[in-house]
Each structure stands twice: as structure tokens, then as C-alpha cells.
Scaffold this motif. Structure first.
Motif, mmCIF file in Angstrom:
data_model
loop_
_atom_site.group_PDB
_atom_site.id
_atom_site.type_symbol
_atom_site.label_atom_id
_atom_site.label_comp_id
_atom_site.label_asym_id
_atom_site.label_seq_id
_atom_site.Cartn_x
_atom_site.Cartn_y
_atom_site.Cartn_z
ATOM 1 N N GLU A 341 21.429 59.565 -29.708
ATOM 2 C CA GLU A 341 20.914 58.486 -30.676
ATOM 3 C C GLU A 341 21.690 58.881 -31.906
ATOM 4 O O GLU A 341 21.643 57.746 -32.600
ATOM 5 C CB GLU A 341 19.464 58.935 -30.458
ATOM 6 C CG GLU A 341 18.913 58.383 -29.212
ATOM 7 C CD GLU A 341 17.320 58.830 -29.226
ATOM 8 O OE1 GLU A 341 16.716 58.021 -28.213
ATOM 9 O OE2 GLU A 341 16.846 59.732 -29.918
ATOM 10 N N VAL A 347 20.110 53.448 -27.844
ATOM 11 C CA VAL A 347 20.312 54.192 -26.722
ATOM 12 C C VAL A 347 18.621 54.068 -26.133
ATOM 13 O O VAL A 347 17.884 54.422 -26.781
ATOM 14 C CB VAL A 347 20.673 55.507 -27.026
ATOM 15 C CG1 VAL A 347 20.511 56.332 -25.648
ATOM 16 C CG2 VAL A 347 21.841 55.773 -27.776
ATOM 17 N N LYS A 348 18.574 53.443 -24.886
ATOM 18 C CA LYS A 348 17.530 53.401 -24.222
ATOM 19 C C LYS A 348 17.716 53.803 -22.702
ATOM 20 O O LYS A 348 18.874 53.819 -22.215
ATOM 21 C CB LYS A 348 17.053 51.866 -23.965
ATOM 22 C CG LYS A 348 16.853 51.468 -25.435
ATOM 23 C CD LYS A 348 15.828 51.983 -26.345
ATOM 24 C CE LYS A 348 15.493 51.219 -27.655
ATOM 25 N NZ LYS A 348 14.385 51.801 -28.400
#
Length: 395
Positions: A341, A347-348
Motif C-alpha cells: 500500500e 491495493v485491494k
């Protein structure tokens, strides 16, 4: 004209169905347990539609892990033990499938196929084994015939061999499923899977399959888990508690990142055959860090996983506005995810795409099974244009 025998006729009947119910099985190098994904498929190829009906991970008992570890990622093993485990794992995985179906109140007869990854025992691309005259090779055990007979369900297995026979390295196979399920016009996506080994698929927003990149990157959880077992008696670093309590040793991190693997051109594959505690010990010796604390070691290995991923993406993918979607056990590693991140804006985990991050690899093998039944080989860049999997019948 002779009629097809009943097994071949059943394959034709399943392939011609409007929808198919399939089970994907994934057992990774971390030996956490068997991932079982029950999926419904409509269509095939780029028109594939899927629905995850049920998912479960059934943990492996310590006794099973110990048996597999006797033959896992070792150049020299007991050949009798390896032979016995091939049959044993096929039967055992069959038992676990039946347990899951019973839990879900689903009759085995209603399931059209099982797609089983098997248990990787040794991965040996030419770059790693360096033996003249020998090709890329890999070995997954857990015999498909035993699975089929145990469950009464047609089983498709041993997917990686066709990929190698056609000129690939047998991994990562996520490429084919990622392209079919994960592409989105107008969005530059990275589907990052952090299992024992970290791999990714880059899916360009122009949906040009010639520009797709799919490759192993380096260690995911394998070194972190190995150090936790060795020094803390734990299977993994839960919630990154150990890593968060330590400090990154920059000298060791630099030595860990200095291996020639990280400079090799993608696509490339690797495994615990390279990234193991001997690799760590060599890096510690080279950097003069043999005396660092066990806590700092786990912290540095966690930083190593994040850094190898970040370095690869920054050096190999030039697209802007990248969106990174993470799956695998590493998606639940706060230390590694925090590192990602810091490096990337988006970012997931893959749940935002409708794909359970824990189930993703099992889903992908179910999809490969669906393609083996009714798909056609798809050209994706310079990757082998093949359908993968061997068929085992229950009778």
C-alpha cells in the motif's frame, strides 16, 4: 457405426450442457489444507460466466503435513514413500470432497466434474535444475483415478504437464483463468496471488492478450512460514504479530534480493526448491547477519516478500493507474500488505471483483476443468496455446 462407451458419452453430455457444476481443488506449498470450491459455469472461453456456490478450506492435520514434508522439495526422497503418497493423497482428497458435499447437502451425482491441482512435490524448470539434456519438469501427486473412484465423479488432474510439454514451465497457470475472469477494458489490473510463492498476472486495459504478463515473482509466504515453524513453533505469523514486533535488517534484505532469479526475464517460475531456509542461511552468511534475533529475521523475511513484489512491478510494468488485487494467504498478512500500500495507490483484495481471495486458485482450477471439457485453446501472448488436464473416470 459404433456407439461411444459410457464414459466418453458422459463427457459429451456434460460438455453439451448449458451449465456445468464443477469442483476445483487446490493444495498449495504451504500445506495449510485443501481448498474446495464448488462452482457453476455457463459457456467457455472469453464468454465464461461463473458463480461460486460454496467454498471451504479443510485444514490438514499435523500428521498429514509431516508425511508430505518427507518428500516435499527434496532432491533425494524415499521412493516407496513417494509412491504410497500418490495413491494416499488421491484417496484422502476424495474423502475431503465427500465431507464437503455432505456438509453442503449436495449429492455427488449432481457434480459434473472435479478439477484437482494435486500436491506439488518438486518443481524443476531448466533454469533451476541446470542439467544438460533435461527439459522443464514438475511433479504433482494425488492420483486422479483414486479421486474419481472415491467420489464417483469424473476427475480432471495433472494440469501442469501439458503446459510443460507445449514449451512452458508448468506455472503459473493462473494466467488462463485470470484472463477469462479478470480482464476489464479500460483498467490496467494486476491480479497478485501471494501463496507459498508470489505470482501475478498483468491484464492491460486495452485487453490485448499479447501484452499480458503472468509470472512467478519470488517468495510469498514460504520463507515466513518456514522461519515461524523453525524458530517459534508456529505454522505462520498470525496477523503479522512477530513481524510487527521486529525490525528490518537492511543488510540481510539486500542479500536476500541479490539472487540472479530477480534479474531473469519474465515469465519465470520458482518454488521452495530455491526459496528455503538454506537460501536464508546463505544470505545471512553473506551479509554477516547470522546473529540477528529470530523476530528480526521474520520481520526481514516479510519485508523481502513485499520488496520482491514491488521491485518486479516497478521494473517490469510501465502502465499507469495500476490497480492491484490480491488473493491467497498473503492477502491476510498486514505487514506485507502495508508495504504494498505504500508503493501503490490502489491495493485491494479480489473480493471487490466478486472473487473470494481464499478461493481464487481453487476457482481457477475449476475453470481449467471447464475449459478441458468444452473450451478451445486460447492464444495469450507467447504462452502455450493448450487445453490442460487428464481425465479419470469413476468406472
Amino acid at each position: 457405426m459404433l456407439a461411444l462407451n459410457q464414459n466418453l458419452q458422459k463427457l459429451v453430455d456434460i460438455a453439451q450442457k448449458t451449465t456445468r457444476l464443477g469442483i476445483g481443488l487446490m493444495s498449495g506449498t504451504s500445506l495449510d489444507g485443501l481448498d474446495i470450491a464448488l462452482c457453476r459455469f455457463t459457456g467457455n472461453g472469453l464468454s465464461t460466466q461463473f458463480e461460486l456456490i460454496q467454498f471451504i478450506t479443510i485444514p490438514y492435520p499435523h500428521s498429514f503435513k509431516s508425511e508430505v514434508q518427507q518428500v516435499f522439495a527434496k532432491k533425494t526422497v524415499d521412493l516407496e514413500k513417494l509412491t504410497l503418497l500418490n495413491a494416499f493423497i488421491g484417496n484422502y482428497h476424495g474423502e475431503l470432497v465427500l465431507q464437503a458435499l455432505s456438509k453442503w447437502n449436495i449429492a455427488p451425482a449432481s457434480v459434473d466434474f472435479i478439477a484437482s491441482h494435486g500436491q506439488t512435490i518438486y518443481h524443476a524448470p531448466k533454469r533451476l535444475h541446470k542439467q544438460p539434456g533435461y527439459p522443464n519438469a514438475t511433479l504433482q501427486i494425488g492420483d486422479g483415478d483414486h479421486l474419481a473412484v472415491k467420489t464417483g465423479i469424473i476427475t480432471i488432474s495433472d494440469f501442469r504437464q501439458k503446459h510443460i510439454a507445449a514449451g512452458g514451465e508448468g506455472a503459473p497457470l493462473a494466467l488462463y483463468g485470470d484472463v477469462l475472469l479478470g480482464s476489464k477494458p479500460g483498467e490496467n489490473r494486476i491480479l497478485l496471488n501471494i501463496g507459498g510463492i508470489a505470482n501475478l498476472t498483468y491484464l492491460p486495459g486495452d485487453v490485448d492478450t499479447d501484452n499480458v504478463i503472468c509470472t512467478d515473482i519470488g517468495p510469498g509466504n514460504t520463507l515466513i512460514d518456514a522461519a515461524c515453524r523453525q524458530y517459534f513453533g508456529k505454522d505462520y505469523d498470525e496477523d503479522s504479530k512477530i513481524a510487527k514486533s521486529g525490525h528490518v535488517n537492511d543488510e540481510l534484505l539486500s542479500a536476500l534480493l541479490s539472487h540472479s532469479f530477480f534479474n531473469e526475464q519474465a515469465p519465470k517460475t520458482t518454488g521452495p526448491e530455491l526459496f528455503n531456509l538454506s537460501y536464508v542461511a546463505q544470505a545471512q552468511k553473506a551479509s554477516g547477519t547470522e546473529d540477528i534475533s529470530d523476530t528480526d529475521l521474520v520481520c526481514t523475511l516479510s519485508a523481502f516478500t513485499a520488496a520482491s513484489i514491488i521491485n518486479f512491478i516497478n521494473s517490469s510494468i510501465t502502465a499507469s493507474n495500476l490497480k492491484v488485487y490480491v488473493s491467497g494467504g498473503g492477502a491476510r498478512n498486514p505487514f506485507v500488505i502495508a508495504g504494498l500500500e505504500k508503493a501503490f495507490e490502489h491495493v485491494k483484495d479480489t473480493s471487490i471483483l466478486g472473487i473470494d481471495p481464499d478461493a481464487k486458485e481453487a476457482i481457477l482450477f475449476a475453470l481449467l476443468g471447464n475449459e478441458a471439457l468444452c473450451g478451445e485453446p486460447i492464444a495469450i501472448g507467447n504462452n502455450p496455446k493448450v487445453l490442460m488436464g487428464k481425465f479419470s473416470f469413476a468406472i
